[in-house]
Scaffold this motif. Structure first.
Motif, PDB file in Angstrom:
ATOM      1  N   TRP A  97       0.864  -1.197   0.000  1.00 17.84           N
ATOM      2  CA  TRP A  97       0.000   0.000   0.000  1.00 17.84           C
ATOM      3  C   TRP A  97       0.887   1.230   0.000  1.00 17.84           C
ATOM      4  O   TRP A  97       1.818   1.334   0.802  1.00 17.84           O
ATOM      5  N   ARG A 100      -2.722   5.704   2.718  1.00 15.98           N
ATOM      6  CA  ARG A 100      -3.564   5.256   3.844  1.00 15.98           C
ATOM      7  C   ARG A 100      -2.783   4.342   4.768  1.00 15.98           C
ATOM      8  O   ARG A 100      -3.319   3.364   5.298  1.00 15.98           O
ATOM      9  N   ILE A 104      -4.285   1.383   7.232  1.00 15.78           N
ATOM     10  CA  ILE A 104      -4.001  -0.016   6.917  1.00 15.78           C
ATOM     11  C   ILE A 104      -3.370  -0.718   8.124  1.00 15.78           C
ATOM     12  O   ILE A 104      -3.707  -1.852   8.458  1.00 15.78           O
ATOM     13  N   HIS A 131      -2.374  -2.440  -3.610  1.00 16.88           N
ATOM     14  CA  HIS A 131      -3.717  -1.977  -3.269  1.00 16.88           C
ATOM     15  C   HIS A 131      -4.822  -2.986  -3.581  1.00 16.88           C
ATOM     16  O   HIS A 131      -5.760  -2.669  -4.320  1.00 16.88           O
ATOM     17  N   GLU A 133      -8.159  -5.358  -2.783  1.00 13.58           N
ATOM     18  CA  GLU A 133      -9.286  -5.268  -1.862  1.00 13.58           C
ATOM     19  C   GLU A 133      -9.128  -6.396  -0.867  1.00 13.58           C
ATOM     20  O   GLU A 133      -8.773  -7.513  -1.237  1.00 13.58           O
ATOM     21  N   ARG A 157      -8.923   4.553  -7.020  1.00 11.78           N
ATOM     22  CA  ARG A 157      -8.238   3.542  -6.208  1.00 11.78           C
ATOM     23  C   ARG A 157      -7.360   4.203  -5.160  1.00 11.78           C
ATOM     24  O   ARG A 157      -7.327   3.787  -4.015  1.00 11.78           O
ATOM     25  N   ASN A 158      -6.650   5.249  -5.575  1.00  8.13           N
ATOM     26  CA  ASN A 158      -5.776   5.940  -4.631  1.00  8.13           C
ATOM     27  C   ASN A 158      -6.557   6.605  -3.509  1.00  8.13           C
ATOM     28  O   ASN A 158      -6.019   6.901  -2.463  1.00  8.13           O
ATOM     29  N   ASN A 159      -7.834   6.865  -3.787  1.00  9.52           N
ATOM     30  CA  ASN A 159      -8.667   7.439  -2.736  1.00  9.52           C
ATOM     31  C   ASN A 159      -9.541   6.362  -2.089  1.00  9.52           C
ATOM     32  O   ASN A 159     -10.626   6.644  -1.609  1.00  9.52           O
ATOM     33  N   SER A 160      -9.027   5.163  -2.146  1.00  9.86           N
ATOM     34  CA  SER A 160      -9.665   3.977  -1.575  1.00  9.86           C
ATOM     35  C   SER A 160     -11.123   3.790  -1.973  1.00  9.86           C
ATOM     36  O   SER A 160     -11.950   3.393  -1.181  1.00  9.86           O
ATOM     37  N   ASN A 162     -12.685   1.329  -4.346  1.00 11.40           N
ATOM     38  CA  ASN A 162     -12.405   0.194  -5.216  1.00 11.40           C
ATOM     39  C   ASN A 162     -13.707  -0.486  -5.608  1.00 11.40           C
ATOM     40  O   ASN A 162     -14.788  -0.005  -5.282  1.00 11.40           O
ATOM     41  N   THR A 165     -16.017  -1.085  -2.856  1.00  7.86           N
ATOM     42  CA  THR A 165     -16.687   0.120  -2.360  1.00  7.86           C
ATOM     43  C   THR A 165     -17.919   0.418  -3.206  1.00  7.86           C
ATOM     44  O   THR A 165     -19.002   0.677  -2.682  1.00  7.86           O
TER      45      THR A 165
END
Ligand code: ADP
Ligand code: MG
Length: 696
Positions: A97, A100, A104, A131, A133, A157-160, A162, A165
């Protein structure tokens, strides 16, 4: 449906304004409706768990089940990352990662069992996953069936955000949604045995079986295509009610004297058929909008001329527009020669027409003594005013869209009939969609005596032989085209290879005259060089694709296409159509370097095996997808297909078209109370500023 369409995504639990903005920017998801219509682009079987030891290079996304053995934080600054060593008993893999990190660290523990979902990559012989899931095994076993993989962007993805989500958002929304108003009319749902809107949406996001998924996909594709067809058809129907055309009841002096005394050859059956169709159209009093498709060399010009003569016989003027000055000039010369004996006044108007000549043209257009105006885009400029324009031909411009056509209507109190001619065959499904507002005529027969062009694929090592065969043609008095690709990204280099090619050709054929054209030349220079070849003052033309459209040099029998692998199929077909226009046997030689990809070779081999433009266009559409085929925006039906695919869903296009047709027969204005939702949906999707009913 209506409130779904309006509710901002930021109100959904867990999203909020910041993420909402991101979803809008990255995926265009603004409303609840958009979210529900952001479909997975593929699916994985949730029960399928891979082993790290079995991973291989070509796996897109996989699920792995195991435990983290250790976690470490490595690197500094921008390179800082959290690395977990993951083991599933078969082998270990690094999980990385880059952001985050604190979150994490708190979230995942050594020793717990997790399911990872992501794309494995190999580095120095070791597998890793960036990264992924991560799910706890208990949360996963609660959801069965197939797992949808949503289209995402790197930024999300970089802002979580995915795939998981998005899935969660959709499920949250669906759990609060008891019913939706089905946008499709009940009778259509029944007739085509479709599943309901809500059911389809539920399934597409979380299918339990392949069968269910197929049903949901069919329903959603159908819906999408139905609205597309509905939009096209309601406008073409309204137009035909609102816009009257000039009625051409008569065949008179011009047509008859040309047809009986001047016709240079017997018309082909296909030409006759098409002229009949056009005549019938023009006699109804409805304004004609017709697309005339006919392969290169099929004789579209003569058809256009005969129709223009009918327009003259009914007291109106005609106009023919071509995409380039060269082509316009060629048309002008052909037409004026043909009609000179019957006293038809033809003039040419282009960007380089002198003022004095322009003034004459203006005057004759206004007093009606100019019968046929041939030209480039200059003819649709506002200052060009006709006394009574009845018929417009647009040649080789299937990109000539609705907005441009609209400018023509303004030229007359009653809009003229329009014939758009193209040699670029448009696959049926696309024609039904993009040109749903045009009627289509096809010339499916070449004039007799034409020998099919022989197409050969040749690698670099046989260049000498290729030059020898060009030499043989030149000695027989024939001419040859040599075409180079010119591709925007590397203009300088391309131009260099073109210029080198030109030098080589001059050296190889020292006793022949060589002309040279490319798109970066000044128009006069280009026309001069082109003219040399057209008038047989040059034997060889070295060029880029500027010669693609319409140029007619029947004495040219050889075309060599360099770096053929860099051209699309339709473009190759267009280029090839420059030869095979006379009675001599013609050749098209596709040159490529030796090592080309297999698909490329297959593509080129298709060219060698067929000259049927429709087969080629279909193949092109399948290979490149419809996104590449221009004209969709311009033809007035801007759309973004979300799930249907014009290249592969031809059958559904046809069904949806029939359904839209039946629907409008039953409710032409879409005004029945039972069709309210359908009507609302239609305006929501196609919220347009221009009233296309009046201009298409
Ligand atoms: P395209 O459809 O590609 O525009 P053209 O109209 O330029 O084709 O016609 C190609 C050639 O075929 C021209 O030289 C034209 O004179 C010739 N031609 C057209 N119709 C016939 C016919 N019925 N019989 C023989 N030759 C024809
Ligand atoms: Mg033509």
């Amino acid at each position: 449906m209506n409130s779904l369409l309006r509710t901002d995504i930021k109100y959904l639990k867990g999203i909020g304004p910041k993420r909402a903005e991101l979803l809008d920017k990255e995926l265009g998801i603004k409303t609840y409706y958009d979210l529900l219509h952001h479909f997975p682009n593929h699916y994985l079987d949730r029960s399928q768990i891979y082993r790290v030891a079995d991973l291989s290079g070509d796996m897109p996304y996989v699920q792995l089940k195991g435990r983290f053995v250790t976690f470490t934080t490595q690197g500094e600054g921008a390179k800082r990352r959290r690395v977990g060593l993951f083991s599933d008993g078969s082998a270990t893999m690094e999980v990385v990662w880059f952001n985050r990190i604190r979150e994490i660290t708190n979230l995942y523990q050594v020793g717990n069992e997790y399911i990872l979902f992501g794309k494995p990559t190999q580095f120095n012989g070791r597998w890793s996953m960036v990264h992924p899931e991560v799910d706890t095994t208990t949360s996963v076993s609660a959801v069965k069936g197939m797992r949808g993989v949503y289209p995402l962007t790197e930024k999300l993805r970089n802002n979580s955000i995915n795939s998981r989500t998005i899935f969660t958002y959709v499920q949250t929304l669906l759990s609060n949604l008891r019913t939706v108003n089905d946008p499709l009319p009940a009778e259509i749902i029944e007739r085509y045995r479709l599943i309901g809107a809500l059911e389809a949406i539920k399934i597409i996001h979380n299918p339990q079986s392949k069968d269910d998924l197929d049903k949901a996909r069919f329903r959603l594709k159908f819906e999408e295509l139905f609205f597309l067809q509905l939009n096209i058809q309601r406008y073409s129907r309204r137009r035909s009610r609102v816009l009257n055309g000039v009625k051409f009841p008569r065949i008179g002096r011009f047509f008859n004297s040309f047809y009986h005394d001047q016709l240079p050859f017997e018309l082909t059956g296909a030409q006759k058929k098409v002229i009949k169709e056009i005549r019938a159209d023009m006699a109804t009093g409805r304004q004609m909008n017709r697309l005339l498709q006919g392969d290169v060399g099929s004789g579209k010009t003569l058809v256009a001329l005969l129709c223009m003569l009918i327009a003259l016989d009914n007291g109106t003027q005609a106009c023919l527009m071509a995409p380039t000055e060269i082509l316009a000039t060629q048309h002008y010369e052909t037409l004026s020669k043909l009609v000179a004996p019957i006293g038809v006044n033809v003039k040419l108007l282009t960007g380089s027409t002198r003022k004095k000549q322009r003034d004459i043209i203006d005057e004759q257009l206004k007093d009606g003594s100019l019968h046929i105006l041939v030209g480039t885009h200059a003819v649709i400029e506002d200052r060009v005013q006709f006394r009574n324009l009845g018929f417009v031909v647009i040649d080789e411009q299937h990109r000539f869209g609705v907005v441009q056509r609209a400018r023509l209507w303004a030229k007359n109190s009653v809009p003229p009939h329009v014939l758009v001619m193209t040699a670029t065959p448009i696959p049926r499904t696309l024609a039904m969609t993009v040109y749903g507002d045009l009627d289509v005529s096809v010339i499916d027969e070449l004039p007799p005596g034409r020998k099919p062009i022989q197409t050969l694929l040749r690698y670099e090592d046989r260049r000498f032989e290729v030059y020898q065969s060009i030499g043989a043609q030149l000695r027989a008095g024939r001419q040859a085209y040599i075409v180079y690709p010119l591709i925007q990204e590397n203009e300088k280099l391309d131009l260099k290879s073109l210029e080198e090619g030109y030098e080589t050709i001059k050296e190889t054929f020292p006793s022949y005259r060589v002309a040279f054209v490319h798109g970066k030349m000044k128009p006069q220079q280009k026309d001069y060089q082109m003219g040399l070849f057209v008038n047989h003052e040059a034997d060889i033309l070295v060029s880029t694709t500027v010669i693609e459209v319409g140029v007619n040099v029947p004495n040219a029998t050889t075309m060599v296409i360099e770096n053929a692998e860099r051209f699309g199929l339709s473009q190759l077909h267009q280029l090839r159509g420059r030869v095979g226009r006379g009675e001599g046997q013609s050749y098209c030689i596709l040159m490529t370097k030796h090592e080309i990809a297999r698909e490329t070779r297959q593509r080129l081999e298709l060219m060698t095996s067929t000259t049927d433009g429709f087969i080629i266009a279909e193949a092109d559409l399948k290979m490149r997808g419809p996104g590449d085929l221009e004209g969709t925006m311009q033809s007035g039906i801007a759309f973004n297909l979300n799930i249907a695919n014009l290249a592969t869903d031809g059958q559904i296009v046809q069904l949806a078209r029939d359904a839209a047709d039946e629907f409008l027969d039953s409710d032409p204005d879409i005004s029945l109370p039972s069709h309210r939702i359908t009507s609302l949906m239609l305006s929501a999707i196609f919220d347009r500023k221009i009233d296309f009913s009046l201009i298409s």
